[in-house]
Design an enzyme around this catalytic site. Structure first.
Site, PDB file in Angstrom:
ATOM      1  N   SER A  40     -10.471   2.307  -4.686  1.00  0.00           N
ATOM      2  CA  SER A  40      -9.608   3.054  -5.593  1.00  0.00           C
ATOM      3  C   SER A  40      -8.624   3.928  -4.810  1.00  0.00           C
ATOM      4  O   SER A  40      -7.868   3.424  -3.986  1.00  0.00           O
ATOM      5  CB  SER A  40     -10.484   3.872  -6.561  1.00  0.00           C
ATOM      6  OG  SER A  40      -9.729   4.377  -7.637  1.00  0.00           O
ATOM      7  N   ASP A 154     -10.298  -1.684 -10.710  1.00  0.00           N
ATOM      8  CA  ASP A 154     -10.858  -0.719  -9.759  1.00  0.00           C
ATOM      9  C   ASP A 154     -12.235  -1.150  -9.235  1.00  0.00           C
ATOM     10  O   ASP A 154     -13.171  -1.367 -10.003  1.00  0.00           O
ATOM     11  CB  ASP A 154     -10.976   0.617 -10.492  1.00  0.00           C
ATOM     12  CG  ASP A 154     -11.257   1.791  -9.588  1.00  0.00           C
ATOM     13  OD1 ASP A 154     -11.949   1.609  -8.577  1.00  0.00           O
ATOM     14  OD2 ASP A 154     -10.786   2.895  -9.906  1.00  0.00           O
TER      15      ASP A 154
END
Length: 284
Positions: A40, A154
């Site tokens: 991320s 993500d």
């Protein structure tokens, strides 16, 4: 003996400014990053760093970003996110250009998850911008990133802190792994988690917090954050980094408008508090 490490940078949204401070402090101590894996926001900061931007440059560029424009929708984006990443894509292209992962100054990998199969996906080649956009696509908030048959989001869903991945990138293979968690220390009885995954921080929702469905969304997103934290704690126990840093980012939610420079200072402080352990990694 050169001071080299493999670095694992965890996810944490707005808390990611702490990663910048960690990088700044490592440079000050003469420690170089010989391999880097990011999840991320860790994938984003790590890519900028390995592309040649200094921690100071990353901090200044991040602080100058206009939050409102960063998450606007763009043409061609998937329609499966509450917000868009068109502004973020422009920012990344300005900073990274058409550079490929293979052109970065050290081995690099970003984590993602394929929504179709649930499989963890490691992005180790191709355009850096594309890898980062997939790595930061928090599901439901930002649009998934289509790569071939994959619909990528993500990687924190399966790999909140990519310790084993960083170790696999290291050359030589026995380089120590330094991991940076933005989720706080292991959960304990009565201990609040570090920040939350509270999606009500999104523009357009923060003024509606009293509505029942918004409160329900907040509870769901907090529960997701707890699940992710428990997964991270388990992976840390299994993968055992040589040094684990916990910058003091408690209370900052994923989507807050955080002070990048203050967060960087907290990242530097986390390294300062672990200096004896850091230097011990390089003793014969």
């Amino acid at each position: 003996m050169p001071k080299q490490i493999a670095l694992a940078l965890g996810g944490g949204g707005a808390r990611g400014g702490a990663h910048i401070g960690v990088l700044r402090a490592l440079e000050r101590e003469g420690v170089s990053v010989a391999a880097l894996a990011g999840t991320s926001i860790g994938a984003l900061v790590g890519a900028l760093y390995l592309a040649g931007h200094s921690p100071d440059q990353i901090a200044e560029a991040s602080a100058a970003m206009q939050h409102g424009r960063l998450f606007r929708r763009g043409r061609g984006e998937q329609a499966d996110g509450f917000r868009g990443l068109a502004g973020m894509q422009r920012f990344l292209e300005d900073m990274l250009g058409e550079r490929n992962i293979e052109e970065l100054r050290a081995p690099y990998a970003a984590t993602a998850v394929d929504l179709h199969t649930g499989a963890a996906v490691v992005l180790r080649s191709g355009r850096v911008v594309d890898a980062v956009l997939a790595a930061i696509a928090f599901p439901g908030v930002f649009p998934s990133s289509v790569m071939g048959e994959w619909a990528l989001v993500d990687g924190a869903i399966s790999t909140p802190l990519p310790i084993a991945l960083a170790r696999s990138l290291a050359s030589p293979a026995d380089l120590p792994v330094v991991a940076v968690s933005l989720s706080g220390r292991p959960l304990g009885a009565g201990q609040p988690i570090s920040g939350t995954s509270d999606l009500t921080g999104l523009t357009g929702l923060r003024h509606l917090r009293r509505l029942r469905w918004v409160r329900a969304l907040a509870n769901f997103s907090r529960a997701f954050g707890i699940t992710r934290k428990n997964l991270e704690d388990a992976r840390i126990q299994l993968e055992q980094p040589e040094l684990l840093l916990y910058p003091a980012v408690r209370g900052i939610s994923l989507l807050d408008r955080a002070d990048v420079h203050e967060l960087a200072r907290r990242g530097e402080q986390a390294v300062a508090e672990a200096l004896p352990q850091l230097h011990a990694l390089f003793e014969d």
